[in-house]
Design a protein around this motif. Structure first.
Motif, PDB file in Angstrom:
ATOM      1  N   LEU A 169       3.077 -27.346  11.216  1.00 53.23           N
ATOM      2  CA  LEU A 169       2.660 -26.012  11.649  1.00 53.23           C
ATOM      3  C   LEU A 169       1.144 -25.844  11.617  1.00 53.23           C
ATOM      4  N   ILE A 170       0.649 -25.062  12.573  1.00 53.10           N
ATOM      5  CA  ILE A 170      -0.754 -24.639  12.557  1.00 53.10           C
ATOM      6  C   ILE A 170      -0.754 -23.122  12.344  1.00 53.10           C
ATOM      7  N   PRO A 171      -1.406 -22.639  11.262  1.00 53.78           N
ATOM      8  CA  PRO A 171      -1.461 -21.189  11.033  1.00 53.78           C
ATOM      9  C   PRO A 171      -2.728 -20.588  11.637  1.00 53.78           C
ATOM     10  N   ALA A 172      -2.671 -19.305  11.954  1.00 55.87           N
ATOM     11  CA  ALA A 172      -3.875 -18.575  12.376  1.00 55.87           C
ATOM     12  C   ALA A 172      -3.748 -17.131  11.908  1.00 55.87           C
ATOM     13  N   PRO A 173      -4.850 -16.550  11.389  1.00 58.97           N
ATOM     14  CA  PRO A 173      -4.798 -15.125  11.042  1.00 58.97           C
ATOM     15  C   PRO A 173      -4.508 -14.334  12.316  1.00 58.97           C
ATOM     16  N   ALA A 174      -3.590 -13.369  12.236  1.00 56.71           N
ATOM     17  CA  ALA A 174      -3.210 -12.624  13.452  1.00 56.71           C
ATOM     18  C   ALA A 174      -2.840 -11.189  13.106  1.00 56.71           C
ATOM     19  N   GLY A 175      -3.730 -10.535  12.374  1.00 58.29           N
ATOM     20  CA  GLY A 175      -3.520  -9.133  12.030  1.00 58.29           C
ATOM     21  C   GLY A 175      -3.835  -8.889  10.575  1.00 58.29           C
ATOM     22  N   ASN A 176      -4.190  -7.651  10.253  1.00 57.60           N
ATOM     23  CA  ASN A 176      -4.407  -7.285   8.863  1.00 57.60           C
ATOM     24  C   ASN A 176      -4.071  -5.814   8.694  1.00 57.60           C
ATOM     25  N   THR A 177      -3.372  -5.500   7.606  1.00 56.08           N
ATOM     26  CA  THR A 177      -2.925  -4.116   7.403  1.00 56.08           C
ATOM     27  C   THR A 177      -3.979  -3.256   6.712  1.00 56.08           C
ATOM     28  N   GLY A 178      -5.034  -3.872   6.154  1.00 59.55           N
ATOM     29  CA  GLY A 178      -5.926  -3.127   5.272  1.00 59.55           C
ATOM     30  C   GLY A 178      -5.212  -2.843   3.955  1.00 59.55           C
ATOM     31  N   VAL A 179      -5.799  -1.999   3.113  1.00 57.48           N
ATOM     32  CA  VAL A 179      -5.200  -1.670   1.818  1.00 57.48           C
ATOM     33  C   VAL A 179      -3.866  -0.967   2.062  1.00 57.48           C
ATOM     34  N   GLN A 180      -2.825  -1.437   1.382  1.00 55.79           N
ATOM     35  CA  GLN A 180      -1.507  -0.817   1.550  1.00 55.79           C
ATOM     36  C   GLN A 180      -1.299   0.284   0.504  1.00 55.79           C
ATOM     37  N   MET A 181      -0.174   0.964   0.620  1.00 55.75           N
ATOM     38  CA  MET A 181       0.195   1.977  -0.372  1.00 55.75           C
ATOM     39  C   MET A 181       1.028   1.307  -1.474  1.00 55.75           C
ATOM     40  N   GLY A 182       1.038   1.920  -2.653  1.00 61.80           N
ATOM     41  CA  GLY A 182       1.815   1.372  -3.771  1.00 61.80           C
ATOM     42  C   GLY A 182       3.305   1.363  -3.495  1.00 61.80           C
ATOM     43  N   GLY A 183       3.790   2.423  -2.863  1.00 61.64           N
ATOM     44  CA  GLY A 183       5.198   2.436  -2.469  1.00 61.64           C
ATOM     45  C   GLY A 183       5.905   3.749  -2.752  1.00 61.64           C
ATOM     46  N   TRP A 184       7.181   3.750  -2.429  1.00 63.81           N
ATOM     47  CA  TRP A 184       8.045   4.928  -2.508  1.00 63.81           C
ATOM     48  C   TRP A 184       8.954   4.820  -3.726  1.00 63.81           C
ATOM     49  N   PHE A 185       8.946   5.873  -4.552  1.00 65.11           N
ATOM     50  CA  PHE A 185       9.689   5.850  -5.806  1.00 65.11           C
ATOM     51  C   PHE A 185      10.556   7.103  -5.914  1.00 65.11           C
ATOM     52  N   ASN A 186      11.690   6.931  -6.564  1.00 63.60           N
ATOM     53  CA  ASN A 186      12.514   8.100  -6.827  1.00 63.60           C
ATOM     54  C   ASN A 186      12.368   8.600  -8.254  1.00 63.60           C
ATOM     55  N   LYS A 187      11.518   7.914  -9.023  1.00 62.01           N
ATOM     56  CA  LYS A 187      11.190   8.467 -10.349  1.00 62.01           C
ATOM     57  C   LYS A 187       9.683   8.379 -10.547  1.00 62.01           C
ATOM     58  N   GLU A 188       9.175   9.257 -11.381  1.00 60.89           N
ATOM     59  CA  GLU A 188       7.741   9.276 -11.636  1.00 60.89           C
ATOM     60  C   GLU A 188       7.327   8.072 -12.468  1.00 60.89           C
ATOM     61  N   ILE A 189       6.135   7.579 -12.203  1.00 59.81           N
ATOM     62  CA  ILE A 189       5.578   6.497 -13.022  1.00 59.81           C
ATOM     63  C   ILE A 189       4.487   7.122 -13.888  1.00 59.81           C
ATOM     64  N   ASN A 190       4.835   7.413 -15.132  1.00 61.63           N
ATOM     65  CA  ASN A 190       3.868   8.046 -16.034  1.00 61.63           C
ATOM     66  C   ASN A 190       3.312   7.071 -17.064  1.00 61.63           C
ATOM     67  N   SER A 191       4.031   5.967 -17.260  1.00 61.32           N
ATOM     68  CA  SER A 191       3.561   4.972 -18.236  1.00 61.32           C
ATOM     69  C   SER A 191       4.170   3.625 -17.887  1.00 61.32           C
ATOM     70  N   LEU A 192       3.740   2.604 -18.614  1.00 64.99           N
ATOM     71  CA  LEU A 192       4.253   1.256 -18.375  1.00 64.99           C
ATOM     72  C   LEU A 192       5.763   1.177 -18.591  1.00 64.99           C
ATOM     73  N   ASP A 193       6.273   2.020 -19.476  1.00 65.85           N
ATOM     74  CA  ASP A 193       7.718   2.032 -19.736  1.00 65.85           C
ATOM     75  C   ASP A 193       8.523   2.336 -18.476  1.00 65.85           C
ATOM     76  N   ASP A 194       7.917   3.134 -17.581  1.00 63.52           N
ATOM     77  CA  ASP A 194       8.632   3.513 -16.358  1.00 63.52           C
ATOM     78  C   ASP A 194       8.783   2.358 -15.372  1.00 63.52           C
ATOM     79  N   MET A 195       8.036   1.275 -15.604  1.00 64.69           N
ATOM     80  CA  MET A 195       8.168   0.097 -14.737  1.00 64.69           C
ATOM     81  C   MET A 195       9.350  -0.765 -15.193  1.00 64.69           C
ATOM     82  N   LYS A 196       9.758  -0.570 -16.439  1.00 59.02           N
ATOM     83  CA  LYS A 196      10.850  -1.388 -16.987  1.00 59.02           C
ATOM     84  C   LYS A 196      12.171  -1.053 -16.317  1.00 59.02           C
ATOM     85  N   GLY A 197      12.877  -2.077 -15.916  1.00 57.88           N
ATOM     86  CA  GLY A 197      14.181  -1.888 -15.290  1.00 57.88           C
ATOM     87  C   GLY A 197      14.104  -1.418 -13.843  1.00 57.88           C
TER      88      GLY A 197
END
Ligand code: CA
Length: 361
Positions: free
Chosen positions: A146-174
Motif C-alpha cells: 500500500l501507498i498512503p497519502a494524507p487526504a483530509g483533516n478534521t481539525g480538533v474534534q469534540m470529546g463526545g456525547w455522554f448520558n452522564k456527567e463527567i465530574n471526576s475521574l471516578d465517572d470514567m470508570k465503567g
C-alpha cells in the motif's frame, strides 16, 4: 487585467473541487484506468464521505477523463474495517479512511491519524509533508502493498456525547464508550471500556444503551448523525483527536501501472482534498455548533481540569509504550516527538498566544 486573464487560463476558480466539474460522458467512455475506491464512511456522509467523492471527481477532472474512480460507501463492496485488506490484495485500487483503524495491522499506524494530546491539524501537515512523517508512513505500509497519502483533516474534534456527567475521574470508570485508536487505550487505563464501531452504527448503539458514550468528529458531523437525540451532554475538548489526518490508500501495483503524470495527479488530488476537508470543517463546525446549542438545546460541557490532567499524563504513557514495542514504532515516535516538542515551543508564542490575545485580553 493580465492577472485576471491568467487566473481564467489556469482555472484557479476550479479549485472549488467537485463543483460542477464532472467529467463528460464521452471522456468516461474513453477512460483508460477505471479504479474502485472503498471507504470506511457511509456513502455521501457529509465531510468524510463527500471528501472521498471529491477525491474521485478531482482525479477524473485532472486527468481529463483518462482515469475514472468509482466510490463505494462502507459495506457496499467491503465492510468499513476491511478496506485496508481490500486495497492490499487489489480488490479495490484505492480506499479512503483513517490510519488508527489499522492498529491491528501495526500499532504504529496510529501515529499517522492522530495522537492524544499530540499534533494539531496544521502541525500534522507540517510533520507529514515537511518533517519526514510521510516517508515513514510509506515505509510502514510498503509491506502491505500500500501507498498512503494524507487526504483530509478534521481539525480538533469534540470529546463526545455522554448520558452522564463527567465530574471526576471516578465517572470514567465503567464507562463503555466508542472511542478508537490511542484515545481508547487511555480510557481503558482510566477504568473504562473502549469499543470501536464504524460511524454508521453509533446512533443506534448509543440510543439502545449498548454504549454509554461515543465520540465521533465534531458539531458538523455529529449533528448529521443526530447524536444529540441520543445523549444529554456534549463534552470538549477532544483531547484524543486534536487534528485527525484522514488517509487515502493506494494499491502499489495499481499505482505502478499508471503513467507518471497520472501518478502525480492521484497524489496531488489527495493533497487538494487534504486541505479542502480541513477548510470545510473550519467553515461548517461553527454553524452546526450554533444550531446544536440554540435549536437542539445541547448541554455543552468542558471536561474538568483534573480529568484533563490525568488523561494527558496517561496519554503520554500510552504513546511511549506503543513506541517501545518494536524498533520501527520507536523510529516513528522519535520523529513525531521531536517535531511535537519543537512545535510546542513555536505554537506557544504563535497560535496559542494569538488565540488567547484575540479572545481574552
Ligand atoms: Ca473521532
Amino acid at each position: 487585467m493580465q492577472r485576471r486573464d491568467f487566473i481564467k487560463k489556469v482555472g484557479v476558480g476550479s479549485l472549488a473541487v467537485g463543483s460542477g466539474l464532472a467529467v463528460s460522458n464521452a471522456a468516461h467512455a474513453k477512460a483508460e484506468y477505471k479504479w474502485k475506491m472503498v471507504t470506511t464512511w457511509p456513502k455521501n456522509f457529509p465531510g468524510l464521505g463527500t471528501a472521498a467523492n471529491k477525491l474521485a471527481a478531482l482525479i477524473g477532472e485532472m486527468s481529463g477523463g483518462r482515469m475514472r474512480v468509482k466510490v463505494y460507501g462502507a459495506k457496499e463492496l467491503v465492510p468499513a474495517f476491511e478496506t485496508f485488506d481490500a486495497v492490499s490484495r487489489g480488490t479495490a485500487e484505492m480506499a479512503h479512511g483513517a490510519a488508527y483503524y489499522w492498529k491491528g495491522k501495526s500499532e504504529a499506524a496510529q501515529f499517522f491519524s492522530t495522537v492524544p494530546f499530540g499534533l494539531t491539524a496544521q502541525e500534522m501537515n507540517g510533520w507529514l509533508y515537511h518533517g519526514g512523517g510521510l516517508e515513514m508512513w510509506r515505509e510502514l505500509y510498503a509491506p502491505f502493498n500500500l501507498i498512503p497519502a494524507p487526504a483530509g483533516n478534521t481539525g480538533v474534534q469534540m470529546g463526545g456525547w455522554f448520558n452522564k456527567e463527567i465530574n471526576s475521574l471516578d465517572d470514567m470508570k465503567g464507562l463503555k464508550m466508542r472511542i478508537p485508536g490511542l484515545g481508547g487505550e487511555v480510557l481503558k487505563r482510566l477504568g473504562g471500556t473502549p469499543v470501536n464501531l464504524p460511524g454508521g452504527e453509533l446512533f443506534t448503539s448509543l440510543q439502545s444503551g449498548a454504549i454509554d458514550a461515543t465520540e465521533w468528529v465534531g458539531p458538523y458531523n455529529d449533528m448529521a448523525f443526530g447524536l444529540y437525540k441520543a445523549a444529554k451532554y456534549y463534552y470538549y475538548p477532544g483531547f484524543h483527536e486534536p487534528g485527525t489526518t484522514l488517509e487515502a490508500l493506494i494499491n502499489k501495483e495499481a499505482m505502478a501501472s499508471l503513467p507518471k503524470d497520472l501518478q502525480s495527479i492521484v497524489l496531488n488530488a489527495c493533497k487538494v482534498v487534504n486541505l479542502d476537508l480541513l477548510s470545510e470543517y473550519t467553515a461548517r463546525n461553527p454553524a452546526a455548533l450554533k444550531t446544536l446549542v440554540e435549536k437542539h438545546k445541547v448541554d455543552i460541557r468542558r471536561y474538568p481540569d483534573d480529568v484533563v490532567r490525568k488523561m494527558r499524563q496517561v496519554s503520554r504513557e500510552v504513546v511511549a509504550e506503543v513506541a517501545s514495542r518494536d524498533p520501527f514504532s520507536k523510529k516513528i515516535y522519535d520523529s513525531y516527538e521531536a517535531f511535537y516538542q519543537a512545535s510546542r515551543a513555536w505554537s506557544d508564542i504563535s497560535e496559542l498566544a494569538y488565540l488567547q490575545a484575540r479572545d481574552h485580553t
